[in-house]
Design an enzyme around this catalytic site. Sequence first.
Site, PDB file in Angstrom:
ATOM      1  N   SER A  75       0.870  -1.171   0.000  1.00  0.00           N
ATOM      2  CA  SER A  75       0.000   0.000   0.000  1.00  0.00           C
ATOM      3  C   SER A  75       0.909   1.224   0.000  1.00  0.00           C
ATOM      4  CB  SER A  75      -0.913  -0.012   1.219  1.00  0.00           C
ATOM      5  OG  SER A  75      -1.935   0.950   1.048  1.00  0.00           O
ATOM      6  N   GLU A  76       0.681   2.146  -0.935  1.00  0.00           N
ATOM      7  CA  GLU A  76       1.699   3.175  -1.186  1.00  0.00           C
ATOM      8  C   GLU A  76       1.854   4.193  -0.058  1.00  0.00           C
ATOM      9  OE1 GLU A  76      -0.981   2.680  -3.120  1.00  0.00           O
ATOM     10  OE2 GLU A  76      -1.894   4.570  -3.752  1.00  0.00           O
TER      11      GLU A  76
END
Lengths: 232, 217
Positions: free
Chosen positions: B45-46
């Site tokens: 997840s960025e």
Amino acid sequence: MNKLVKDAKEGIAGVQDGMTLMLGGFGLCGIPENCISALVDAGVKDLTCISNNAGVDDFGIGLMLQQRQVKKMISSYVGENDEFERQMLTGELEVDLIPQGSLAERCRAGGAGIPAFFTPAGYGTEVAIGKEVRYFDGKPHILESALHADYALVKAWKGDRYGNIIFKGTARNFNPVMAMAGKITVVEVEELVEPGELDPNFIHIPGVFVQRIFQGKGYEKRIEQLTTRPKV
Amino acid sequence: MLDRNQIAQRIAQELQNGWYVNLGIGIPTLVANYIPEGINVEFQSENGLLGMGPFPFEGEEDADLINAGKQTVTMMKGGSIFDSSMSFAMIRGQHVQLTVLGAMEVSDSGDIANWKIPGKMVKGMGGAMDLVASADNIIVAMSHTNRKGQSKLLRQCSLPLTGVKCVKKVVTNMAVLDITPNGFLLLERAPGVSVEEIQAATEGRLIIDGDVPEMNF
């Protein structure tokens, strides 16, 4: 190397109208809640705020937008904020939207003494307008410049008066790179500890990047999208 | 026609053992619910975590642990946390093998538009531009047509672009298509959907090469 100040008010002392601030956080996760309250109290205006998001209507940077303290936002994503949208559409608020990875790297570069760098992100889009394009290994890249701030406002989990800090969970996000990029970096911590308590092997940002640190209080830590599954 | 969950389920069939995968907001998030048996993947997840787990049980949510959609999540054993710059180093440096994201339009040369409708919606690109500019393998999950019934698979995008010539595959409620130099290559049909219906709903160049099988679930 004592960087300890009393509270958020002392932390943001010297912030003046028209300055550029960096504010850590992703959504409402890991935002400098105490510093934002202090900025609202201080009433400084015409600020340029560099932050991945702009809070929600009644929390985070949204509180500063309500008081019309922000002249310009530099962000990657600004949804979920009606007041923001209204000010943007009426032209009251200037907005510079940049890709999230470029935003992070531009902060990092600012703190690391790198004036600019080439990235593939945004090539062929509005983001690339007016920027130098260069090919590396046959692939187009655009030139992005470093970001700097008069003050970087950072939220950490634990820290000592030397300014050594660690973060918790995804509240880390933009905080470390912004801590590096502020002329004056102000850190608010949930837990102020004695020097030596933090294992040097696990310090996320060394105190050299930090000018002021204080024990924060009353953290609300609002959850933007509560998602759970039922216990079976 | 497939529903949102079935689109996600079909995309999950593309997962390969050992891959690191970034899932966008919306339908892509649902892909995590359909990981095929025997396949091990890790979700990135960025906002800064690798090894993202399912949503927490009620009452166990942690405000300091969210995904890029700002939803509360959990972490798998062996997961890790990092800052935003390292997160995008993973993405730009092509250490993440697959990106799945939604779109408003895709062109038959692989351009994608998903961040802005001029005069109407400006929320920002978030991490999408970095993801599409760097990932080797990009799958778009979306409906084949918009609410007005107009095709979202176009000769050229009309909305501001997120990235150029980057999408490799599109999975819609009607079809699975690869992007080739000559346009959308129709690989599979949703159960009960005919080639003619797909053709009618596709504005971009569509390549139909022999018999097109139905998707298998």
